[in-house]
Design an enzyme around this catalytic site. Structure first.
Site, PDB file in Angstrom:
ATOM      1  N   GLU A 166       7.758  -1.395  -3.533  1.00 59.84           N
ATOM      2  CA  GLU A 166       6.709  -1.445  -2.507  1.00 59.84           C
ATOM      3  C   GLU A 166       6.899  -2.580  -1.505  1.00 59.84           C
ATOM      4  O   GLU A 166       6.508  -2.451  -0.360  1.00 59.84           O
ATOM      5  CB  GLU A 166       5.294  -1.427  -3.105  1.00 59.84           C
ATOM      6  CG  GLU A 166       4.869  -2.624  -3.903  1.00 59.84           C
ATOM      7  CD  GLU A 166       3.469  -2.489  -4.507  1.00 59.84           C
ATOM      8  OE1 GLU A 166       2.686  -1.619  -4.094  1.00 59.84           O
ATOM      9  OE2 GLU A 166       3.153  -3.275  -5.416  1.00 59.84           O
ATOM     10  N   HIS A 181      18.970  11.481 -20.629  1.00 53.29           N
ATOM     11  CA  HIS A 181      18.570  12.871 -20.390  1.00 53.29           C
ATOM     12  C   HIS A 181      18.549  13.186 -18.902  1.00 53.29           C
ATOM     13  O   HIS A 181      17.863  14.101 -18.475  1.00 53.29           O
ATOM     14  CB  HIS A 181      17.194  13.135 -21.017  1.00 53.29           C
ATOM     15  CG  HIS A 181      17.226  12.997 -22.503  1.00 53.29           C
ATOM     16  ND1 HIS A 181      17.829  13.920 -23.331  1.00 53.29           N
ATOM     17  CD2 HIS A 181      16.771  12.020 -23.314  1.00 53.29           C
ATOM     18  CE1 HIS A 181      17.726  13.514 -24.582  1.00 53.29           C
ATOM     19  NE2 HIS A 181      17.085  12.358 -24.596  1.00 53.29           N
ATOM     20  N   CYS A 223     -14.489 -18.866  -4.027  1.00 50.31           N
ATOM     21  CA  CYS A 223     -15.527 -19.107  -3.031  1.00 50.31           C
ATOM     22  C   CYS A 223     -15.107 -20.280  -2.144  1.00 50.31           C
ATOM     23  O   CYS A 223     -14.143 -20.964  -2.431  1.00 50.31           O
ATOM     24  CB  CYS A 223     -16.842 -19.465  -3.714  1.00 50.31           C
ATOM     25  SG  CYS A 223     -17.228 -18.415  -5.110  1.00 50.31           S
ATOM     26  N   ARG A 252     -10.453 -16.316   2.204  1.00 54.82           N
ATOM     27  CA  ARG A 252     -10.544 -16.330   0.745  1.00 54.82           C
ATOM     28  C   ARG A 252     -11.392 -15.175   0.221  1.00 54.82           C
ATOM     29  O   ARG A 252     -11.405 -14.926  -0.978  1.00 54.82           O
ATOM     30  CB  ARG A 252     -11.164 -17.647   0.264  1.00 54.82           C
ATOM     31  CG  ARG A 252     -10.328 -18.858   0.557  1.00 54.82           C
ATOM     32  CD  ARG A 252     -11.162 -20.128   0.511  1.00 54.82           C
ATOM     33  NE  ARG A 252     -11.541 -20.484  -0.841  1.00 54.82           N
ATOM     34  CZ  ARG A 252     -10.964 -21.444  -1.543  1.00 54.82           C
ATOM     35  NH1 ARG A 252     -10.003 -22.148  -1.022  1.00 54.82           N
ATOM     36  NH2 ARG A 252     -11.369 -21.711  -2.757  1.00 54.82           N
ATOM     37  N   GLU A 257       5.623  -1.253 -13.726  1.00 54.07           N
ATOM     38  CA  GLU A 257       5.085  -2.201 -12.754  1.00 54.07           C
ATOM     39  C   GLU A 257       6.214  -2.964 -12.046  1.00 54.07           C
ATOM     40  O   GLU A 257       6.162  -3.189 -10.841  1.00 54.07           O
ATOM     41  CB  GLU A 257       4.122  -3.176 -13.449  1.00 54.07           C
ATOM     42  CG  GLU A 257       3.547  -4.277 -12.577  1.00 54.07           C
ATOM     43  CD  GLU A 257       2.677  -3.788 -11.413  1.00 54.07           C
ATOM     44  OE1 GLU A 257       2.429  -2.575 -11.301  1.00 54.07           O
ATOM     45  OE2 GLU A 257       2.276  -4.643 -10.600  1.00 54.07           O
ATOM     46  N   ASN A 308     -18.017 -23.746  -6.918  1.00 54.65           N
ATOM     47  CA  ASN A 308     -16.892 -22.815  -7.133  1.00 54.65           C
ATOM     48  C   ASN A 308     -16.469 -22.949  -8.580  1.00 54.65           C
ATOM     49  O   ASN A 308     -16.442 -24.062  -9.108  1.00 54.65           O
ATOM     50  CB  ASN A 308     -15.679 -23.223  -6.282  1.00 54.65           C
ATOM     51  CG  ASN A 308     -15.866 -22.885  -4.833  1.00 54.65           C
ATOM     52  OD1 ASN A 308     -16.896 -22.337  -4.447  1.00 54.65           O
ATOM     53  ND2 ASN A 308     -14.874 -23.224  -4.034  1.00 54.65           N
ATOM     54  N   GLY A 309     -16.081 -21.837  -9.209  1.00 51.95           N
ATOM     55  CA  GLY A 309     -15.624 -21.895 -10.593  1.00 51.95           C
ATOM     56  C   GLY A 309     -16.535 -21.078 -11.487  1.00 51.95           C
ATOM     57  O   GLY A 309     -17.386 -20.322 -11.004  1.00 51.95           O
ATOM     58  N   TRP A 334     -18.026 -15.527  -3.650  1.00 50.09           N
ATOM     59  CA  TRP A 334     -17.351 -14.347  -4.165  1.00 50.09           C
ATOM     60  C   TRP A 334     -17.972 -14.149  -5.538  1.00 50.09           C
ATOM     61  O   TRP A 334     -17.783 -14.967  -6.436  1.00 50.09           O
ATOM     62  CB  TRP A 334     -15.840 -14.611  -4.248  1.00 50.09           C
ATOM     63  CG  TRP A 334     -15.089 -13.666  -5.103  1.00 50.09           C
ATOM     64  CD1 TRP A 334     -14.833 -13.789  -6.440  1.00 50.09           C
ATOM     65  CD2 TRP A 334     -14.453 -12.444  -4.698  1.00 50.09           C
ATOM     66  NE1 TRP A 334     -14.097 -12.724  -6.877  1.00 50.09           N
ATOM     67  CE2 TRP A 334     -13.845 -11.892  -5.842  1.00 50.09           C
ATOM     68  CE3 TRP A 334     -14.355 -11.778  -3.479  1.00 50.09           C
ATOM     69  CZ2 TRP A 334     -13.136 -10.690  -5.799  1.00 50.09           C
ATOM     70  CZ3 TRP A 334     -13.638 -10.591  -3.448  1.00 50.09           C
ATOM     71  CH2 TRP A 334     -13.043 -10.062  -4.594  1.00 50.09           C
ATOM     72  N   LYS A 342      -4.388  -2.378   1.049  1.00 46.46           N
ATOM     73  CA  LYS A 342      -4.855  -3.082  -0.152  1.00 46.46           C
ATOM     74  C   LYS A 342      -5.857  -2.223  -0.918  1.00 46.46           C
ATOM     75  O   LYS A 342      -5.819  -2.142  -2.127  1.00 46.46           O
ATOM     76  CB  LYS A 342      -5.510  -4.402   0.275  1.00 46.46           C
ATOM     77  CG  LYS A 342      -6.061  -5.209  -0.878  1.00 46.46           C
ATOM     78  CD  LYS A 342      -4.935  -5.908  -1.595  1.00 46.46           C
ATOM     79  CE  LYS A 342      -5.355  -6.622  -2.850  1.00 46.46           C
ATOM     80  NZ  LYS A 342      -4.258  -6.687  -3.824  1.00 46.46           N
ATOM     81  N   LYS A 375       6.681  -2.950  -8.053  1.00 49.35           N
ATOM     82  CA  LYS A 375       6.630  -4.202  -7.274  1.00 49.35           C
ATOM     83  C   LYS A 375       7.836  -4.263  -6.352  1.00 49.35           C
ATOM     84  O   LYS A 375       7.720  -4.564  -5.180  1.00 49.35           O
ATOM     85  CB  LYS A 375       6.646  -5.433  -8.196  1.00 49.35           C
ATOM     86  CG  LYS A 375       5.350  -5.829  -8.816  1.00 49.35           C
ATOM     87  CD  LYS A 375       4.419  -6.629  -7.944  1.00 49.35           C
ATOM     88  CE  LYS A 375       3.348  -5.852  -7.270  1.00 49.35           C
ATOM     89  NZ  LYS A 375       2.440  -5.011  -7.904  1.00 49.35           N
TER      90      LYS A 375
HETATM   91  C1  G6P Z   1      -3.407   0.298  -3.678  1.00 55.02           C
HETATM   92  C2  G6P Z   1      -2.766  -1.080  -3.868  1.00 55.02           C
HETATM   93  C3  G6P Z   1      -2.267  -1.253  -5.308  1.00 55.02           C
HETATM   94  C4  G6P Z   1      -3.398  -1.012  -6.287  1.00 55.02           C
HETATM   95  C5  G6P Z   1      -4.038   0.368  -6.053  1.00 55.02           C
HETATM   96  C6  G6P Z   1      -5.298   0.525  -6.853  1.00 55.02           C
HETATM   97  O1  G6P Z   1      -2.432   1.272  -3.741  1.00 55.02           O
HETATM   98  O2  G6P Z   1      -1.690  -1.246  -2.970  1.00 55.02           O
HETATM   99  O3  G6P Z   1      -1.760  -2.574  -5.488  1.00 55.02           O
HETATM  100  O4  G6P Z   1      -2.910  -1.108  -7.587  1.00 55.02           O
HETATM  101  O5  G6P Z   1      -4.399   0.527  -4.687  1.00 55.02           O
HETATM  102  O6  G6P Z   1      -6.270  -0.351  -6.349  1.00 55.02           O
HETATM  103  P1  G6P Z   1      -7.514  -0.847  -7.186  1.00 55.02           P
HETATM  104  O7  G6P Z   1      -8.293  -1.688  -6.213  1.00 55.02           O
HETATM  105  O8  G6P Z   1      -8.265   0.376  -7.601  1.00 55.02           O
HETATM  106  O9  G6P Z   1      -7.003  -1.614  -8.347  1.00 55.02           O
END
Ligand code: G6P
Length: 610
Positions: free
Chosen positions: A490, A506, A2, A27, A483, A103-104, A78, A605, A487
């Site tokens: 992407e 295989h 926040c 933020r 993952e 905040n916190g 938030w 996002k 990372k």
């Molecule tokens: C998008 C983002 C990913 C995320 C996925 C799921 O593809 O780029 O980083 O893992 O959505 O999003 P969510 O908000 O459901 O975790």
């Protein structure tokens, strides 16, 4: 998380506060509010709060004209405790005498709430913050510093506070523990804020409060106090950042900032759920009978959240002995799944708005399944529609590539698995206690990994021009490499594949040639020998081998060209540690290749279409 702004001086406070809050908009927030003192010690304080954007606050306050006064506090919220509503927005007041923005997270707020209710205080919100307002009111006998000290002595958890006392017009108080707070001076007046951008139009002259230091702003200037109420000297420094750098807290990108926020995000997610060595899941609202009645868990999610589910499958099966199936949310409802009675659906989502994950949840509910969601955004669609919700406390995540939300989702899964395992009587006391202890150590272990960042940067520079990368692992390490590979691809646009190490021969091993980068994650004791054999196979084909393993496993250096170590922990917790070097590697490779790390091409996002 926040945003906090506080001001006192000789210009109207409301526009200053709203302008400051707008500078903290990056933020993320879901509601906002201000409280301005009209300068009369006899007038009760009043707050103006709105759900939604700051423009609504500007409208409601007639651009500040409706709330005249020269001192005040403001907040963008938030949501963490309670949905984003007007009632839950800050500032929170107690009897018109005290107003507070926070905040916190206050971990013991439920306990405090009961105590305060016993003393006759009536709560108007579901927030943890309102307990602080009432405590301040309870301890206010004319000495604000004393009231603040007495109040914070009762608070467990993290806080940065901005406070007004009705009887102290012109004064604004602040204190912090584990949440940032700065104080600043300018010819127009003095400020407190949670972050530098809020005050940049007025001044660059700031002091950073240390934990448990108190600040008082008054028309005469700024005074700092220690917990004994004694005035202390603090140094002011000149901020040289521009606004953009300031928003990122001095980091080059939001992704790097969020990688570094992981220890705190983990602490905020784990600590409120551990009391006296026990995992406490009161907020989940699942009875022991309900937990014992689960016969099967079906998980569904997208992207990195799906990787969390892949990891959770191993952990839940091992710790709670519940069979788990994992589906991509976009596949789940179209495959006509067989869902027997006693199946619980678990959906994992940072945003809580991903279209496929939401559709999977709705489908599961239609089929009569009990649903549990792990979500970061309070009040999001998935959070509202799921029967049970576990909130991660990662705070707003801005970079497209998820980091801190992913880590906190993993931690949530471990805690749920241990909790379910204990209630179902399948985890013995020693194992349970060892895992709880290891969970509590994780934030510090992540800090330790982050201290080795320069090494990952160097490594990334060396492999930034790789054409193909392969990530291999067995068991939980396989889930982690899914993952790691995502990372890298992407945000660096390097072709990367994740493979279960035993599956390599295989097919994919035919792709490995001189110059291919292979990163092997090897943390699972029982699988170590087998994984090393797979690594040897790779090396024999000319691949460059990087190993990511735990401290003490130094034999790995005989096999690998380069070895990265993470601190030792329990087997099921390694995914939470190994992901950090994998994030750093991807970040620095992306940086070396000149890519917009925070906004990689074609990605969003939050994906709200199928
Ligand atoms: C998008 C983002 C990913 C995320 C996925 C799921 O593809 O780029 O980083 O893992 O959505 O999003 P969510 O908000 O459901 O975790």
């Amino acid at each position: 998380m926040c945003g906090i702004v506080g001001y006192t001086g000789h210009v109207q406070a409301a526009p200053v506060l709203m302008d400051g809050l707008e500078r903290l908009e990056y933020r993320g927030y879901d509601s906002a509010g201000i409280c301005v003192s009209d300068g009369d010690a006899a007038h009760p304080l009043k707050a103006l709060r709105v759900k939604g954007r700051l423009s609504a606050l500007r409208e409601a306050s007639e651009n500040g004209k409706a709330v005249p006064g020269l001192s005040g506090i403001g907040h963008t919220r938030w949501a963490t405790h309670g949905e984003p509503t007007v009632e839950n927005a800050h500032p929170h007041l107690s009897g018109g005498k005290v107003a507070v923005v926070h905040n916190g997270i206050i971990e013991n707020y439920a306990e405090l709430r009961v105590k305060l209710q016993g003393r006759g205080y009536v709560f108007e919100s579901e927030t943890d913050t309102e307990t602080i307002a009432h405590l301040l009111h309870y301890y206010d006998h004319g000495d604000p510093v004393d009231a603040i000290v007495r109040t914070v002595m009762h608070l467990k958890g993290s806080f940065a506070l901005g406070i007004l006392f009705e009887e102290r017009p012109g004064e604004v108080y602040g204190i912090r523990r584990d949440s940032p707070l700065i104080a600043a001076t300018s010819p127009e007046g003095s400020f407190i804020a949670s972050d530098v951008p809020a005050i940049l139009p007025w001044t660059r002259n700031v002091a950073y409060l240390e934990n448990m230091e108190i600040v008082r702003l008054s028309p005469e200037g700024i005074t700092f106090f220690n917990l004994d109420g004694e005035p202390i000297e603090k140094e002011f420094t000149t901020v040289s950042w521009d606004v953009e750098a300031a928003e990122k807290g001095g980091y080059a990108h939001f992704m790097l900032k969020e990688i570094h926020e992981q220890p705190k995000a983990m602490e905020d997610t784990i600590r409120p759920h551990i009391r006296d060595g026990r995992i406490v899941m009161d907020e989940l609202g699942m009875s022991d009978d309900e937990i014992r009645g689960i016969r099967h868990i079906q998980m569904a999610a997208c992207g990195s959240a799906w990787h969390v589910c892949m990891t959770a499958k191993y952990i839940m099966e091992r710790m709670a002995r519940i069979p788990v199936d994992v589906d991509l949310a976009s596949e789940f409802r179209y495959r006509d799944p067989v869902l027997e009675e006693g199946t619980m659906l678990m959906v994992v989502s940072q945003s809580g708005e991903t279209a496929d994950s939401l559709a999977a949840l709705r489908y599961g509910k239609q089929q009569g399944m009990l649903s549990l969601a792990i979500v970061n955004v309070v009040g999001s669609s998935i959070a509202r529609e799921a029967d049970r919700v576990f909130y991660t406390a990662a705070g707003p995540e801005i970079a497209v590539a998820t980091t801190k939300a992913y880590s906190t989702q993993l931690a949530a899964c471990v805690m749920l698995a241990l909790h379910f395992g204990r209630i179902r009587g399948v985890v013995d006391d020693d194992t349970y206690a060892a895992h709880v202890e290891a969970l509590l150590k994780m934030p510090e272990q992540i800090r330790e990994i982050l201290r080795g960042e320069a090494r990952m940067q160097w490594l990334a520079g060396k492999y930034a021009n790789t054409r193909d990368a392969f990530f291999i692992g067995r068991g939980l390490d396989y889930a982690s490499v899914l993952e790691g590979a995502l990372k890298l691809k992407e945000i660096s646009y390097i072709h990367a594949e994740a493979y279960a190490a035993g599956e390599l021969k295989h097919g994919t091993i035919s792709l490995i040639e001189k110059g291919s980068m292979v990163l092997a994650v090897a943390t699972q004791k029982d699988l170590m020998e087998k994984e090393v054999s797979n690594m040897v196979e790779v090396r024999a084909r000319g691949g460059t081998l990087l190993a990511l393993t735990m401290e003490g496993n130094y034999d790995m250096e005989d096999q690998a060209d380069f070895t990265i170590y993470v601190p030792r922990t329990e087997d099921v917790l390694y995914p939470n540690l190994v992901v950090v070097p994998l994030q750093l590697l991807a970040y620095y490779v992306s940086l070396s290749r000149g890519i917009d790390v925070d906004k990689p091409r074609n990605l969003a996002k939050s994906v709200t279409v199928e």
